[in-house]
Design a protein around this motif. Structure first.
Motif, short mmCIF file in Angstrom:
data_model
loop_
_atom_site.label_atom_id
_atom_site.label_comp_id
_atom_site.label_asym_id
_atom_site.label_seq_id
_atom_site.Cartn_x
_atom_site.Cartn_y
_atom_site.Cartn_z
N ASP A 612 32.33 32.29 26.70
CA ASP A 612 31.77 32.12 28.05
C ASP A 612 30.57 31.19 28.00
N ARG A 613 29.66 31.44 27.07
CA ARG A 613 28.45 30.61 26.98
C ARG A 613 28.80 29.18 26.59
N LEU A 614 29.73 29.04 25.64
CA LEU A 614 30.13 27.71 25.19
C LEU A 614 30.71 26.89 26.34
N LEU A 615 31.66 27.47 27.07
CA LEU A 615 32.27 26.72 28.17
C LEU A 615 31.28 26.47 29.30
N ARG A 616 30.46 27.47 29.60
CA ARG A 616 29.49 27.29 30.69
C ARG A 616 28.53 26.15 30.37
N SER A 617 28.08 26.08 29.11
CA SER A 617 27.15 25.02 28.74
C SER A 617 27.82 23.65 28.80
N ARG A 618 29.07 23.57 28.34
CA ARG A 618 29.76 22.28 28.37
C ARG A 618 30.11 21.86 29.80
N LEU A 619 30.40 22.83 30.63
CA LEU A 619 30.76 22.51 32.01
C LEU A 619 29.58 22.05 32.83
N ALA A 620 28.38 22.12 32.28
CA ALA A 620 27.23 21.57 32.98
C ALA A 620 27.40 20.07 33.20
N ASP A 621 28.23 19.43 32.39
CA ASP A 621 28.48 17.99 32.54
C ASP A 621 29.58 17.68 33.56
N ALA A 622 30.28 18.69 34.06
CA ALA A 622 31.42 18.46 34.94
C ALA A 622 30.96 18.17 36.36
N ARG A 623 31.54 17.15 36.97
CA ARG A 623 31.23 16.81 38.35
C ARG A 623 32.42 17.10 39.27
N THR A 624 33.62 17.05 38.74
CA THR A 624 34.83 17.25 39.53
C THR A 624 35.72 18.27 38.84
N LEU A 625 36.75 18.70 39.55
CA LEU A 625 37.73 19.61 38.93
C LEU A 625 38.39 18.94 37.74
N GLU A 626 38.68 17.64 37.85
CA GLU A 626 39.31 16.93 36.72
C GLU A 626 38.38 16.94 35.50
N ASP A 627 37.09 16.75 35.74
CA ASP A 627 36.13 16.84 34.63
C ASP A 627 36.21 18.20 33.97
N ALA A 628 36.22 19.25 34.80
CA ALA A 628 36.24 20.62 34.27
C ALA A 628 37.50 20.87 33.47
N ILE A 629 38.65 20.41 33.99
CA ILE A 629 39.91 20.61 33.27
C ILE A 629 39.85 19.92 31.91
N THR A 630 39.35 18.69 31.88
CA THR A 630 39.28 17.95 30.61
C THR A 630 38.37 18.66 29.62
N ILE A 631 37.21 19.11 30.07
CA ILE A 631 36.26 19.78 29.19
C ILE A 631 36.86 21.09 28.66
N ILE A 632 37.45 21.88 29.54
CA ILE A 632 38.01 23.17 29.12
C ILE A 632 39.19 22.95 28.19
N ARG A 633 40.08 22.01 28.53
CA ARG A 633 41.24 21.75 27.68
C ARG A 633 40.81 21.28 26.29
N THR A 634 39.82 20.39 26.23
CA THR A 634 39.34 19.90 24.94
C THR A 634 38.73 21.03 24.13
N THR A 635 37.93 21.86 24.78
CA THR A 635 37.29 22.97 24.07
C THR A 635 38.33 23.96 23.56
N VAL A 636 39.32 24.27 24.38
CA VAL A 636 40.37 25.20 23.97
C VAL A 636 41.08 24.67 22.72
N ARG A 637 41.38 23.38 22.70
CA ARG A 637 42.09 22.83 21.55
C ARG A 637 41.21 22.81 20.30
N GLU A 638 39.95 22.46 20.48
CA GLU A 638 39.04 22.45 19.33
C GLU A 638 38.94 23.84 18.72
N GLU A 639 38.73 24.83 19.57
CA GLU A 639 38.57 26.19 19.05
C GLU A 639 39.87 26.73 18.49
N GLU A 640 41.00 26.41 19.12
CA GLU A 640 42.30 26.84 18.61
C GLU A 640 42.53 26.27 17.21
#
Length: 982
Positions: A612-640
């Motif tokens: 939760d903290r990791l994604l919340r901190s990274r999503l501080a850079d998101a301006r649009t839904l597309e930004d959020a999807i890219t950030i979350i997808r990238t983080t999910v793959r890195e952690e996986e």
């Protein structure tokens, strides 16, 4: 009038002794000559203060002689009150005041704040952060007033047309960035202020012939107000040289030109400088927009160990130019003569460079590290695992001490100096000013801090592992073309390579720069440095040639090699881990080839992150839904990737891996839901009072996700009965609104890139399966499970978890699930239905081979069926929501007496073994297990199975163990569920 607050303040009992008794006496005599009150003060409580100021600092003695009222106020009410009153007086000066009045007010505030702050610092009344904050507040206030005055003057002369003349800076299109210690709120006692001035040519406020010439005059006017000396002194020396290309650009830069510069030509030292940038005057919103625009330049998404070399090279140039080494003498006081506490070895700059560099390396991935303040950065780096807590503590202690030394040096004569006295007599005097009995005592403490800083700096910048062969034969020589060097062929064969010719050909192509990643000279130099260890690491795999070929393919897909090879150079053990991945897991090797940045996950701290903290901190850079999807997808793959490698290496068992993957999925789904609904609402409005929640089932619901697990999803909504349609740009019936909103959400969750979707989603477990609507109302869910649900659907519901949505709706859904399970029906019928379902699966989905431990008779499905069936049978007695995790459900059933302890232990052991085997095969081969495993995969599987309790030393032994466990599981299934008739 003295207030109650002022009466409570008392000066400290001790002050540094006067190094110059004669000068101290002159200041005291001056006070005694002023009148009865000052004489009483000089002979009493203020005597030690005056002796310390007068006997150590000619500058402070002069200030104290001039600002008698300030000294008296500090003695009565404390330095904080004196500073507050000076700042209030400065704030009261209107921008329309004559320039002479503005200049005089600025200088008066500087004198008062400088004197009060010095007293607070010398007397130990304030800690470092409050001292530097007071100086920074003064600088900001002075800059704000100066800029407002200059802009209003331009407006009054007709050159500007300000949108807010009474608040000239707001919307003015002119902004001042504070850099360095000003930006970090860490100003020195006698510091320059580093500024970058920017103007927006699109603001439309300028109406003269040349905006550039006008803003150049604004810049010169600002510098003049700040640093011109007159009878009242000066405010701050001002440095504009941190702007882009200062030798060729005007003092005030056009905003588009600045952005273009940083995007195309910015260097690593400028990234480090921008780390501390902060709008401090003028149009603050414009400054914030600029920093937002260049954020990708400062905070690169991928780990940037190449920055380490660049910044250390800059420090080496400083060392060469300034001669920053400590003296070679054995006598402590002599060693520090003339030492620069800022630029010298072990000094302030090394602490700052260390913190800034680690921030640049890791801050793109972890926005919580993005602070301009040095002490805060050290704390955050330690918390994130990028710096040991001991190192951070030593550096912080040294930083505070060295800043005190720096301040004392600058207080002596108000000079921006960082150099200690170069004569023994002067060093003795300065040691007294620092509060030490002798120069030796002071030098002992100073050297201890300098040595610690040097050591910690060396750990990051200088202690790069030696370029040793690490087991590689010395005969490796890849030079030349055509003929193969015989000694190299023999050496490679000795290392385990069966096809030395292919290895030699590939390495020669690397050295020739044929791979895009190796076209630069720097990349090829780095490759030559790491090549011996890399070849050794690959040779240690079960199939060295295959591992080498995968690395060659991986390298061939890289757009650039300096970053990767810098990673290898600074983290040699990373090569061993990469080689193990390439040797054991083709699927992970393919992922590495497609996504080289996945390597960075192997360097992150080993502790599982708070998703939760990791994604919340990274999503501080998101301006649009597309930004959020890219950030979350990238983080999910890195952690996986990190979880899979940790599982393969044996650092994480299957239970921990399942919890980690599920926590990641939970966080991703929860973060995406409000953003997807907000984006959808912009087009279709909202259903007033309407809410939606996400329910996970299957492996995600049971917190047992494996590599490649689908997300079994169900989305449930609710809205007030009186609300039948949405309110917004386009009105939709409520049911249709929620159906479309679910489609929008699922599209966000499954949005693909070149590597595929973030998650694969399966919604067949919703009421009525594929025939039902994708969005289910809460009332419809309750009605379906009361009237129409099948036993298998209620079995699936035993693993249902509500993971996102408003708390009230989540509680209502959990209550509905509990009710559905409690009314599952006759226990005999439940068992019969479960046995029939198992028989049908065996007919329709037979196991694909000997390693298909999920579908095989007695396999994973039968363990789960036992747990789910018994939870349904005894749902009323268990009362609360079921335990969604299989091992926890079995333990709960045993504790309640519904499952014998021996059977529960057997099924728990089988559950862990089946998931371990299935999980490792997923990591190494994907979803389709091979008939014959590679040596590397077999070794990893045996190691994991042994850790899960399998008594096997080879693959035949493991097969025998799996067969025995399957027979026991089948017998237990028959006892508790029923016979399986195929």
């Amino acid at each position: 009038m003295v207030t109650t607050l002022e009466k409570r303040f008392t000066l400290p009992a001790t002050w540094p002794l006067p190094a110059d008794a004669e000068a101290a006496g002159r200041l005291r005599e001056h006070y005694e000559s002023l009148g009865r009150t000052e004489a009483r003060f000089a002979r009493g409580a203020g005597g030690a203060l005056l002796r310390s100021l007068g006997g150590n600092s000619p500058f402070l003695a002069e200030l104290a002689a001039r600002e008698v009222a300030t000294v008296r106020l500090v003695a009565q009410a404390g330095p904080g009150v004196a500073v507050e009153r000076a700042m209030a007086a400065l704030a009261a000066v209107p921008p329309t005041a004559p320039r002479a009045r503005v200049a005089a007010a600025l200088r008066q505030a500087k004198r008062i704040v400088a004197l009060a702050t010095a007293i607070a610092d010398i007397g130990g009344i304030w800690q470092l952060d409050r001292v530097t904050a007071a100086l920074t507040d003064l600088a900001e206030a002075a800059l704000r007033l100066s800029v407002a005055h200059l802009l209003r003057a331009g407006h009054d002369s007709g050159e500007l047309r300000l949108p807010n003349p009474d608040d000239p800076a707001r919307g003015s299109g002119f902004t001042v960035l504070g850099m360095g210690k000003l930006g970090a709120r860490e100003l020195n006692y006698s510091s320059d202020v580093d500024l970058i001035l920017l103007q927006d040519p699109e603001s439309g406020i300028y109406h003269g012939d040349s905006a550039g010439a006008f803003f150049t005059r604004i810049a010169r006017g600002l510098v003049g107000l700040m640093e011109t000396r007159d009878a009242d002194g000066y405010v701050f020396r001002t440095d504009l040289r941190l702007r882009p290309d200062p030798a060729a650009t005007p003092p005030c830069i056009a905003l588009p030109a600045a952005i273009a510069y940083y995007e195309s030509m910015g260097q690593n030292w400028e990234r480090a400088a921008m780390l501390k940038a902060r709008p401090v005057a003028g149009d603050i919103a414009l400054g914030a927009e600029f920093l937002d625009a260049i954020r990708p330049f400062v905070w690169r998404r991928h780990l940037d160990f190449a920055a380490v070399a660049d910044i250390h090279a800059m420090k080496r140039r400083i060392d060469e130019h300034k001669g920053t080494a400590l003296g070679a003498h054995t006598h402590a006081a002599t060693r520090i003569l003339g030492h620069n506490v800022k630029l010298g070895r072990g000094g302030i700059r090394e602490i700052e460079f260390l913190a800034q560099t680690l921030q640049l390396v890791w801050g793109g991935r972890d926005p919580t590290l993005r602070t301009p303040r040095t002490l805060e950065a050290l704390r955050l780096l330690a918390r994130g695992g990028h710096l040991s807590r001991r190192a951070a503590g030593e550096l912080a202690s040294a930083y505070r001490f060295l800043r005190r030394v720096e301040h004392r040096l600058q207080m002596v004569a108000d000079r921006q100096t960082h150099v200690l006295p170069d004569s023994p007599d002067q060093m003795e005097r300065f040691a007294v000013f620092m509060g030490y009995a002798s120069a030796d005592a002071f030098a002992t403490v100073l050297l201890r801090h300098l040595m610690r800083v040097q050591a910690r700096y060396g750990e990051v910048f200088e202690d790069v592992p030696e370029e040793d062969q690490n087991g590689a034969p010395p005969a490796l020589d890849f030079r030349g073309v055509g003929d193969l060097p015989e000694a190299t062929v023999v050496a490679l064969r000795g290392m385990g390579y069966d096809n030395p010719a292919a290895v030699i050909a590939a390495v020669r192509s690397w050295q020739a720069g044929r791979a895009r990643a190796l076209r630069s000279l720097r990349a090829r130099e780095l490759m030559n440095t790491v090549l011996p260890r890399l070849l050794v690491a690959l040779s240690r795999q079960a199939q060295p040639d295959a591992a080498f070929a995968r690395f060659d393919a991986f390298l061939g897909r890289l757009p650039a090699g300096v970053q990767l090879l810098s990673l290898f150079q600074r983290n040699p053990s990373l090569m061993d881990r990469v080689a193990a991945v390439l040797g054991a897991s083709p699927s992970l090797a393919d992922h590495l080839a497609r996504t080289p940045s996945a390597l960075e996950g192997l360097l992150s701290p080993e502790a599982q992150p708070d998703c939760d903290r990791l994604l919340r901190s990274r999503l501080a850079d998101a301006r649009t839904l597309e930004d959020a999807i890219t950030i979350i997808r990238t983080t999910v793959r890195e952690e996986e990737f990190s979880i899979s490698v940790a599982t393969m290496e044996g650092r994480m068992d299957i239970d921990a891996a399942g919890l980690a993957r599920t926590a990641l999925a939970d966080a991703a789904l929860a973060m995406l839901l409000p953003r997807a609904l907000d984006d959808f609402a912009e087009r279709y409005g909202r259903v007033p009072g309407g809410t939606m929640a996400v329910v996970l089932l299957g492996k995600a619901g049971s917190r047992e996700m494996m590599a490649g697990s689908d997300l079994d999803l169900m989305l449930i909504y609710d809205h007030p009965e009186r609300r039948h349609e949405s309110v917004g740009p386009r009105r939709l019936p409520a049911s249709q609104w929620f159906i479309r909103a679910v489609h929008a959400y699922i599209a966000a969750v499954t949005a693909p890139d070149a590597e595929g979707p973030m998650f694969a989603v399966d919604m067949r477990l919703r009421p009525s399966g594929n025939k039902g609507p994708v969005a289910v109302s809460l009332s419809g869910f309750e009605r379906y499970h009361a009237e129409d649900a099948w036993t298998w659907e209620r079995m699936a519901l035993t693993r249902a978890r509500v993971v996102a949505g408003p708390p009230r709706l989540r509680r209502r859904i959990e209550a509905a699930i509990r009710k559905a399970l409690a009314s599952a029906g006759d226990p005999k019928q439940i068992r019969a239905d479960a046995a029939a379902m198992r028989a049908r699966l065996l007919r329709d989905l037979p196991p694909s081979g000997p390693w298909d431990v999920k579908l095989r008779p007695g396999g994973q499905i039968e363990v789960e069926f036992v747990a789910q069936t018994l939870q349904l049978v005894h749902a009323a007695a268990l009362a609360e929501l079921p335990s969604t995790t299989t091992r926890e459900a079995l333990a709960r059933l045993a504790k309640a007496g519904f499952l014998p302890e021996a059977d529960a232990a057997l099924l728990t052991r089988a559950d862990r073994l089946w998931r371990t085997v299935q999980g490792l095969l997923r990591i190494t081969y994907g979803r389709a297990p091979a008939e014959k495993l590679s040596d590397a995969a077999a070794a990893a599987l045996l190691r994991a199975a042994q850790a899960a309790g399998a008594d096997a030393v080879d693959l035949p032994g493991l097969h025998a163990t799996l067969d025995a466990v399957a027979r026991d599981v089948r017998a237990t299934f028959i006892r508790h569920v029923g016979e399986i008739e195929i």
